[in-house]
Design a protein around this motif. Structure first.
Motif, mmCIF file in Angstrom:
data_model
loop_
_atom_site.group_PDB
_atom_site.id
_atom_site.type_symbol
_atom_site.label_atom_id
_atom_site.label_comp_id
_atom_site.label_asym_id
_atom_site.label_seq_id
_atom_site.Cartn_x
_atom_site.Cartn_y
_atom_site.Cartn_z
ATOM 1 N N GLU A 140 2.207 -24.585 44.028
ATOM 2 C CA GLU A 140 0.788 -24.759 44.315
ATOM 3 C C GLU A 140 0.330 -23.951 45.518
ATOM 4 O O GLU A 140 -0.846 -23.622 45.630
ATOM 5 C CB GLU A 140 0.483 -26.241 44.522
ATOM 6 C CG GLU A 140 0.665 -27.041 43.244
ATOM 7 C CD GLU A 140 0.482 -28.527 43.452
ATOM 8 O OE1 GLU A 140 0.122 -28.944 44.565
ATOM 9 O OE2 GLU A 140 0.703 -29.274 42.480
ATOM 10 N N SER A 141 1.230 -23.612 46.430
ATOM 11 C CA SER A 141 0.811 -22.919 47.645
ATOM 12 C C SER A 141 0.994 -21.399 47.586
ATOM 13 O O SER A 141 0.259 -20.682 48.260
ATOM 14 C CB SER A 141 1.556 -23.478 48.859
ATOM 15 O OG SER A 141 2.938 -23.266 48.735
ATOM 16 N N ILE A 142 1.926 -20.891 46.789
ATOM 17 C CA ILE A 142 2.159 -19.437 46.740
ATOM 18 C C ILE A 142 0.927 -18.666 46.274
ATOM 19 O O ILE A 142 0.580 -17.656 46.885
ATOM 20 C CB ILE A 142 3.412 -19.115 45.897
ATOM 21 C CG1 ILE A 142 4.664 -19.455 46.706
ATOM 22 C CG2 ILE A 142 3.451 -17.657 45.484
ATOM 23 C CD1 ILE A 142 5.963 -19.286 45.957
ATOM 24 N N PRO A 143 0.223 -19.075 45.221
ATOM 25 C CA PRO A 143 -0.960 -18.299 44.826
ATOM 26 C C PRO A 143 -2.080 -18.314 45.868
ATOM 27 O O PRO A 143 -2.974 -17.467 45.827
ATOM 28 C CB PRO A 143 -1.433 -18.981 43.542
ATOM 29 C CG PRO A 143 -0.251 -19.710 43.035
ATOM 30 C CD PRO A 143 0.522 -20.112 44.234
ATOM 31 N N LEU A 144 -2.053 -19.252 46.804
ATOM 32 C CA LEU A 144 -3.099 -19.346 47.821
ATOM 33 C C LEU A 144 -2.800 -18.513 49.068
ATOM 34 O O LEU A 144 -3.619 -18.459 49.977
ATOM 35 C CB LEU A 144 -3.292 -20.811 48.216
ATOM 36 C CG LEU A 144 -3.688 -21.745 47.071
ATOM 37 C CD1 LEU A 144 -3.742 -23.175 47.548
ATOM 38 C CD2 LEU A 144 -5.005 -21.318 46.470
ATOM 39 N N ILE A 145 -1.637 -17.877 49.118
ATOM 40 C CA ILE A 145 -1.288 -17.032 50.268
ATOM 41 C C ILE A 145 -2.180 -15.800 50.252
ATOM 42 O O ILE A 145 -2.299 -15.116 49.238
ATOM 43 C CB ILE A 145 0.197 -16.619 50.219
ATOM 44 C CG1 ILE A 145 1.084 -17.836 50.396
ATOM 45 C CG2 ILE A 145 0.505 -15.573 51.276
ATOM 46 C CD1 ILE A 145 2.545 -17.559 50.203
ATOM 47 N N ASN A 146 -2.824 -15.546 51.386
ATOM 48 C CA ASN A 146 -3.694 -14.372 51.476
ATOM 49 C C ASN A 146 -3.368 -13.493 52.676
ATOM 50 O O ASN A 146 -4.060 -12.516 52.920
ATOM 51 C CB ASN A 146 -5.164 -14.791 51.505
ATOM 52 C CG ASN A 146 -5.455 -15.783 52.600
ATOM 53 O OD1 ASN A 146 -4.624 -16.036 53.462
ATOM 54 N ND2 ASN A 146 -6.638 -16.361 52.553
ATOM 55 N N ASP A 147 -2.296 -13.813 53.410
ATOM 56 C CA ASP A 147 -1.933 -13.033 54.578
ATOM 57 C C ASP A 147 -0.415 -13.021 54.730
ATOM 58 O O ASP A 147 0.198 -14.072 54.893
ATOM 59 C CB ASP A 147 -2.578 -13.634 55.830
ATOM 60 C CG ASP A 147 -2.215 -12.878 57.087
ATOM 61 O OD1 ASP A 147 -2.208 -11.639 57.047
ATOM 62 O OD2 ASP A 147 -1.925 -13.542 58.105
ATOM 63 N N ILE A 148 0.174 -11.833 54.647
ATOM 64 C CA ILE A 148 1.599 -11.657 54.907
ATOM 65 C C ILE A 148 1.740 -10.542 55.931
ATOM 66 O O ILE A 148 1.314 -9.418 55.693
ATOM 67 C CB ILE A 148 2.392 -11.303 53.631
ATOM 68 C CG1 ILE A 148 2.313 -12.433 52.618
ATOM 69 C CG2 ILE A 148 3.846 -10.996 53.971
ATOM 70 C CD1 ILE A 148 2.996 -12.134 51.302
ATOM 71 N N ALA A 149 2.322 -10.882 57.074
ATOM 72 C CA ALA A 149 2.564 -9.924 58.167
ATOM 73 C C ALA A 149 1.272 -9.236 58.601
ATOM 74 O O ALA A 149 1.255 -8.046 58.884
ATOM 75 C CB ALA A 149 3.622 -8.905 57.765
ATOM 76 N N GLY A 150 0.185 -9.983 58.626
ATOM 77 C CA GLY A 150 -1.075 -9.434 59.099
ATOM 78 C C GLY A 150 -1.832 -8.577 58.095
ATOM 79 O O GLY A 150 -2.838 -7.960 58.435
#
Length: 150
Positions: A80-90
């Motif tokens: 449920e949380s992976i598709p909501l990630i919108n920032d990786i390493a800035g």
């Protein structure tokens, strides 16, 4: 002795911004981004449930495909949380889950088939045989990560 079931989640990361800066996808930055999103959505309970058995197993910097391992049960928090990630390493990104498997071997077989399809789509846009060979090597570099699943 109790057997712990694991789930392996394969997903693709696409960059949201069209800058020329390279995006070095690393397992540590991916691990931190997932952990922050679970913390934001589920708090300390979600992070504590997810932490036992959670690890980022594979990241391909060319295709932006990643694979994470988690225990069965808390894998629902990750799904449920992976598709909501919108920032990786800035960097602004969007994440799409491709496959959820019970074994690492089946996930790598899926990744191999998926990357083979991508290579076939890109094959005719490449002009020289050198470009084609370089692209094939970049897309099909599963050997270092597959030593864990054999």
């Amino acid at each position: 002795m109790v057997r712990f079931k694991n789930r392996y989640i394969t997903f693709e990361i696409t960059l949201g911004d069209k800058s020329d800066k390279p995006f070095p996808l690393k397992t540590t930055s991916l691990h931190v981004a997932i952990q922050q999103k679970v913390q934001q959505l589920y708090g300390d309970f979600g992070v504590a449930a997810m932490k036992a058995g959670f690890s980022a197993k594979y990241c391909n910097i060319h295709t932006k495909i990643a694979l994470v391992k988690t225990r069965h049960g808390p894998h629902k928090f990750l799904l449920e949380s992976i598709p909501l990630i919108n920032d990786i390493a800035g960097r602004l990104v969007s994440v799409k889950i491709l496959y959820v498997g019970a074994t690492l071997k089946h996930c790598f077989l899926f990744i191999k088939k998926y990357q083979q399809k991508k290579l076939e789509q890109m094959w005719y846009s490449l002009r020289t045989d050198i470009e084609r060979k370089n692209m094939q090597n970049a897309l099909m570099t599963l050997a270092p990560a597959m030593k864990d699943c054999t």
